[in-house]
Design a protein around this motif. Structure first.
Motif, PDB file in Angstrom:
ATOM      1  N   GLY A  70      -0.849 -16.898 -15.328  1.00 38.24           N
ATOM      2  CA  GLY A  70      -1.713 -16.362 -14.290  1.00 38.24           C
ATOM      3  C   GLY A  70      -1.295 -16.684 -12.866  1.00 38.24           C
ATOM      4  N   ARG A  71      -0.160 -17.344 -12.696  1.00 40.25           N
ATOM      5  CA  ARG A  71       0.301 -17.725 -11.360  1.00 40.25           C
ATOM      6  C   ARG A  71       1.532 -16.910 -10.987  1.00 40.25           C
ATOM      7  NH1 ARG A  71       1.935 -23.826  -9.412  1.00 40.25           N
ATOM      8  NH2 ARG A  71       2.137 -23.293  -7.226  1.00 40.25           N
TER       9      ARG A  71
ATOM     10  N   PHE B 132       9.252 -23.059  -7.652  1.00 38.33           N
ATOM     11  CA  PHE B 132       9.860 -22.299  -8.742  1.00 38.33           C
ATOM     12  C   PHE B 132      11.299 -21.891  -8.460  1.00 38.33           C
ATOM     13  CE2 PHE B 132       5.288 -21.720  -9.049  1.00 38.33           C
ATOM     14  CZ  PHE B 132       5.072 -22.112 -10.365  1.00 38.33           C
ATOM     15  N   ARG B 133      11.886 -22.377  -7.368  1.00 39.63           N
ATOM     16  CA  ARG B 133      13.273 -22.040  -7.039  1.00 39.63           C
ATOM     17  C   ARG B 133      14.245 -22.840  -7.888  1.00 39.63           C
ATOM     18  NH1 ARG B 133      12.555 -21.805  -0.471  1.00 39.63           N
ATOM     19  NH2 ARG B 133      11.171 -20.000  -0.509  1.00 39.63           N
ATOM     20  N   GLN B 134      15.488 -22.401  -7.884  1.00 41.14           N
ATOM     21  CA  GLN B 134      16.579 -23.039  -8.632  1.00 41.14           C
ATOM     22  C   GLN B 134      16.336 -23.002 -10.139  1.00 41.14           C
ATOM     23  OE1 GLN B 134      19.413 -23.967  -6.980  1.00 41.14           O
ATOM     24  NE2 GLN B 134      18.367 -23.152  -5.186  1.00 41.14           N
ATOM     25  N   GLN B 135      15.582 -22.000 -10.603  1.00 40.46           N
ATOM     26  CA  GLN B 135      15.319 -21.844 -12.035  1.00 40.46           C
ATOM     27  C   GLN B 135      15.822 -20.495 -12.546  1.00 40.46           C
ATOM     28  OE1 GLN B 135      11.127 -22.551 -12.802  1.00 40.46           O
ATOM     29  NE2 GLN B 135      11.088 -24.278 -11.392  1.00 40.46           N
ATOM     30  N   GLY B 136      16.476 -19.723 -11.677  1.00 36.25           N
ATOM     31  CA  GLY B 136      16.995 -18.416 -12.072  1.00 36.25           C
ATOM     32  C   GLY B 136      15.989 -17.290 -11.990  1.00 36.25           C
ATOM     33  N   LYS B 137      14.782 -17.570 -11.539  1.00 38.64           N
ATOM     34  CA  LYS B 137      13.742 -16.547 -11.498  1.00 38.64           C
ATOM     35  C   LYS B 137      14.086 -15.401 -10.546  1.00 38.64           C
ATOM     36  CE  LYS B 137       9.851 -19.468 -12.911  1.00 38.64           C
ATOM     37  NZ  LYS B 137      10.511 -19.863 -14.092  1.00 38.64           N
ATOM     38  N   GLY B 138      14.642 -15.716  -9.383  1.00 40.03           N
ATOM     39  CA  GLY B 138      15.016 -14.673  -8.432  1.00 40.03           C
ATOM     40  C   GLY B 138      16.070 -13.742  -9.001  1.00 40.03           C
TER      41      GLY B 138
ATOM     42  N   ASN C 108       0.819  -1.210   0.000  1.00 38.66           N
ATOM     43  CA  ASN C 108       0.000   0.000   0.000  1.00 38.66           C
ATOM     44  C   ASN C 108       0.852   1.259   0.000  1.00 38.66           C
ATOM     45  OD1 ASN C 108      -2.545  -1.227  -0.031  1.00 38.66           O
ATOM     46  ND2 ASN C 108      -2.473  -1.554   2.178  1.00 38.66           N
ATOM     47  N   LEU C 109       2.002   1.204   0.661  1.00 44.26           N
ATOM     48  CA  LEU C 109       2.877   2.361   0.794  1.00 44.26           C
ATOM     49  C   LEU C 109       3.510   2.755  -0.538  1.00 44.26           C
ATOM     50  CD1 LEU C 109       4.119   4.220   3.007  1.00 44.26           C
ATOM     51  CD2 LEU C 109       5.996   2.575   3.142  1.00 44.26           C
ATOM     52  N   CYS C 110       4.066   1.822  -1.251  1.00 41.32           N
ATOM     53  CA  CYS C 110       4.782   2.089  -2.505  1.00 41.32           C
ATOM     54  C   CYS C 110       4.495   1.002  -3.537  1.00 41.32           C
ATOM     55  CB  CYS C 110       6.290   2.151  -2.259  1.00 41.32           C
ATOM     56  SG  CYS C 110       6.824   3.484  -1.194  1.00 41.32           S
ATOM     57  N   PRO C 111       3.270   0.922  -4.047  1.00 42.85           N
ATOM     58  CA  PRO C 111       2.977  -0.145  -5.008  1.00 42.85           C
ATOM     59  C   PRO C 111       3.837  -0.059  -6.266  1.00 42.85           C
ATOM     60  CG  PRO C 111       1.187   1.435  -4.931  1.00 42.85           C
ATOM     61  CD  PRO C 111       2.132   1.800  -3.826  1.00 42.85           C
ATOM     62  N   GLU C 112       4.299   1.155  -6.627  1.00 42.07           N
ATOM     63  CA  GLU C 112       5.126   1.308  -7.824  1.00 42.07           C
ATOM     64  C   GLU C 112       6.528   0.727  -7.650  1.00 42.07           C
ATOM     65  OE1 GLU C 112       5.961   4.891  -5.289  1.00 42.07           O
ATOM     66  OE2 GLU C 112       4.220   3.691  -5.757  1.00 42.07           O
ATOM     67  N   LEU C 113       6.898   0.365  -6.412  1.00 42.27           N
ATOM     68  CA  LEU C 113       8.203  -0.224  -6.149  1.00 42.27           C
ATOM     69  C   LEU C 113       8.100  -1.717  -5.848  1.00 42.27           C
ATOM     70  CD1 LEU C 113       9.887   2.672  -4.185  1.00 42.27           C
ATOM     71  CD2 LEU C 113      10.296   1.960  -6.542  1.00 42.27           C
ATOM     72  N   SER C 114       7.063  -2.323  -6.359  1.00 39.60           N
ATOM     73  CA  SER C 114       6.895  -3.768  -6.235  1.00 39.60           C
ATOM     74  C   SER C 114       6.778  -4.342  -7.643  1.00 39.60           C
ATOM     75  CB  SER C 114       5.648  -4.095  -5.418  1.00 39.60           C
ATOM     76  OG  SER C 114       5.793  -3.575  -4.115  1.00 39.60           O
ATOM     77  N   LEU C 115       7.282  -5.546  -7.803  1.00 38.27           N
ATOM     78  CA  LEU C 115       7.308  -6.156  -9.119  1.00 38.27           C
ATOM     79  C   LEU C 115       7.011  -7.634  -8.976  1.00 38.27           C
ATOM     80  CD1 LEU C 115       8.119  -5.603 -12.121  1.00 38.27           C
ATOM     81  CD2 LEU C 115      10.455  -6.202 -11.461  1.00 38.27           C
ATOM     82  N   GLY C 116       6.124  -8.146  -9.806  1.00 40.36           N
ATOM     83  CA  GLY C 116       5.785  -9.566  -9.773  1.00 40.36           C
ATOM     84  C   GLY C 116       6.041 -10.225 -11.112  1.00 40.36           C
ATOM     85  N   TRP C 117       6.315 -11.503 -11.069  1.00 38.68           N
ATOM     86  CA  TRP C 117       6.512 -12.314 -12.282  1.00 38.68           C
ATOM     87  C   TRP C 117       5.401 -13.343 -12.293  1.00 38.68           C
ATOM     88  CZ3 TRP C 117      11.910 -14.618 -13.757  1.00 38.68           C
ATOM     89  CH2 TRP C 117      11.798 -15.407 -14.898  1.00 38.68           C
TER      90      TRP C 117
END
Length: 148
Positions: free
Chosen positions: A34-35, A71-77, A21-30
């Motif tokens: 749709g998941r 989804f870990r160990q796939q380079g996503k992070g 809520n504070l800074c939604p523009e500084l959040s990013l999702g992959w």
């Protein structure tokens, strides 16, 4: 996805909602099909180091980089962190990205270009952290359709 790699939970769901809520523009999702498969939540900070005192924004602390176990160990992070740092370079007020992490995660963040600053002043219960930073001031690596 809110549990750290070590199994502890440094941020609770209410805190995550607060930062969203504070800074939604500084959040990013992959998202894939749709998941949500990885996300970063950031905010603004006014100091060179993380503490409890704030005055004016110039840094962007990263509160959470989360990748669910499946989804870990796939380079996503790593990929999401790279994209997030590129996004921060587009923001005129951002000078550095800051984060705090557990000791065993320092090599991961160093591979992402972060430098260790030493022990973090902030602790969460029994958990102690290493504070790290990454300068973001300068020109972004512009990519087609990057939004910069």
């Amino acid at each position: 996805a809110f549990i750290s790699v070590s199994g502890d939970c440094p941020l609770h769901l209410d805190e995550i909602r607060h930062f969203l809520n504070l800074c939604p523009e500084l959040s990013l999702g992959w998202f894939e099909e749709g998941r949500l498969v990885a996300f970063i939540i950031g905010s603004l900070w006014d100091q060179d180091r993380l503490s409890q005192v704030r005055t004016r924004p110039c840094s962007s602390p990263i509160h959470v980089l989360a990748v669910p176990r499946a989804f870990r160990q796939q380079g996503k992070g790593s990929i999401l962190m790279w994209r997030y740092l590129q996004y921060l370079r587009c923001l005129p007020f951002a000078r550095r990205a800051l984060l705090m992490c557990e000791d065993f995660l320092v090599p991961f963040y160093q591979k992402c270009g972060f430098e260790a600053l030493g022990p973090c002043e902030v602790t969460v219960g029994e958990l102690a952290f290493v504070e790290m930073h990454h300068p973001v001031r300068g020109h972004a690596f512009m990519r087609r359709n990057s939004g910069c």
